[in-house]
Design a protein around this motif. Sequence first.
Motif, PDB file in Angstrom:
ATOM      1  N   TYR A 141       0.814  -1.211   0.000  1.00 47.81           N
ATOM      2  CA  TYR A 141       0.000   0.000   0.000  1.00 47.81           C
ATOM      3  C   TYR A 141       0.853   1.269   0.000  1.00 47.81           C
ATOM      4  O   TYR A 141       0.474   2.265  -0.596  1.00 47.81           O
ATOM      5  CB  TYR A 141      -0.939  -0.013   1.211  1.00 47.81           C
ATOM      6  CG  TYR A 141      -1.889   1.157   1.266  1.00 47.81           C
ATOM      7  CD1 TYR A 141      -3.023   1.194   0.452  1.00 47.81           C
ATOM      8  CD2 TYR A 141      -1.664   2.228   2.115  1.00 47.81           C
ATOM      9  CE1 TYR A 141      -3.897   2.259   0.486  1.00 47.81           C
ATOM     10  CE2 TYR A 141      -2.536   3.312   2.161  1.00 47.81           C
ATOM     11  CZ  TYR A 141      -3.646   3.320   1.345  1.00 47.81           C
ATOM     12  OH  TYR A 141      -4.513   4.382   1.385  1.00 47.81           O
ATOM     13  N   TYR A 142       2.012   1.226   0.658  1.00 44.80           N
ATOM     14  CA  TYR A 142       2.856   2.426   0.757  1.00 44.80           C
ATOM     15  C   TYR A 142       3.994   2.429  -0.262  1.00 44.80           C
ATOM     16  O   TYR A 142       4.911   3.232  -0.168  1.00 44.80           O
ATOM     17  CB  TYR A 142       3.388   2.580   2.183  1.00 44.80           C
ATOM     18  CG  TYR A 142       2.280   2.936   3.144  1.00 44.80           C
ATOM     19  CD1 TYR A 142       1.729   4.214   3.144  1.00 44.80           C
ATOM     20  CD2 TYR A 142       1.755   1.987   4.008  1.00 44.80           C
ATOM     21  CE1 TYR A 142       0.691   4.542   3.999  1.00 44.80           C
ATOM     22  CE2 TYR A 142       0.714   2.311   4.879  1.00 44.80           C
ATOM     23  CZ  TYR A 142       0.191   3.585   4.863  1.00 44.80           C
ATOM     24  OH  TYR A 142      -0.844   3.915   5.695  1.00 44.80           O
ATOM     25  N   ARG A 146       1.450   2.550  -5.822  1.00 46.36           N
ATOM     26  CA  ARG A 146       0.709   1.745  -4.847  1.00 46.36           C
ATOM     27  C   ARG A 146       0.349   0.395  -5.461  1.00 46.36           C
ATOM     28  O   ARG A 146      -0.116   0.317  -6.586  1.00 46.36           O
ATOM     29  CB  ARG A 146      -0.546   2.516  -4.445  1.00 46.36           C
ATOM     30  CG  ARG A 146      -1.273   1.896  -3.290  1.00 46.36           C
ATOM     31  CD  ARG A 146      -2.259   2.851  -2.695  1.00 46.36           C
ATOM     32  NE  ARG A 146      -1.516   3.754  -1.798  1.00 46.36           N
ATOM     33  CZ  ARG A 146      -1.971   4.900  -1.349  1.00 46.36           C
ATOM     34  NH1 ARG A 146      -3.151   5.340  -1.695  1.00 46.36           N
ATOM     35  NH2 ARG A 146      -1.254   5.640  -0.540  1.00 46.36           N
ATOM     36  N   GLU A 172      -1.899   7.007  10.071  1.00 46.37           N
ATOM     37  CA  GLU A 172      -1.139   8.079   9.438  1.00 46.37           C
ATOM     38  C   GLU A 172      -1.121   9.335  10.307  1.00 46.37           C
ATOM     39  O   GLU A 172      -0.078   9.996  10.429  1.00 46.37           O
ATOM     40  CB  GLU A 172      -1.701   8.360   8.045  1.00 46.37           C
ATOM     41  CG  GLU A 172      -1.434   7.209   7.086  1.00 46.37           C
ATOM     42  CD  GLU A 172      -2.289   7.202   5.833  1.00 46.37           C
ATOM     43  OE1 GLU A 172      -3.110   8.142   5.663  1.00 46.37           O
ATOM     44  OE2 GLU A 172      -2.159   6.255   5.037  1.00 46.37           O
TER      45      GLU A 172
END
Length: 186
Positions: A141-142, A146, A172
């Motif tokens: 995801y990061y 992506r 986050e």
Amino acid sequence: MELLDDDTVAMFAEGRGDIDRLRRVLAELPEVFDFSLSGDDTGFFSYTRYAADDLTRLLMEDRRESSYLMDMPIEHTDDGGLRVTYIGTEAAFADALSEQPDDIRIEIERTGSYTPGPRHVVSQLTERQREVLKTAVDLGYYQEPRKTTHDEIAMATELSETTVGEHLRKIEAAVFSSLHVGAAKR
């Protein structure tokens, strides 16, 4: 923090922010007898000795007489409250909660086994948030670009896509608020 025999409190703290403003505020407060600051706006340590007010005295005396411990640091929250980690048995907490003054509001964020560890932002996340974070990282995801979506993380964690999104936003927010980033210079 420690309540001293002369009815003052000695406090050692770590912080970040405008150290010069803190120095001015501490110098002007009549209840502060002594203080020392070292560091800069990106991170500093402070020692302060100040007069104990009724609430502080009550909490510090209660701590001496109880069978639970307070883990440091005590954090100041954005809404003016304090976040404290207590360590002890369920019976100790039941006694402590029943003896609090009416003008103190206590909100229990979570309970569970205590594992001391580094003061790393990940250790401050809930177990579910750590699970979502691990899954998000494992699935890419990061990464740039992506490699996964909220939906795929939801399927892997058996949560709804909306819940995954909420957890990622909280994660986050915790990560970014923990960074020691100096003020932008213009």
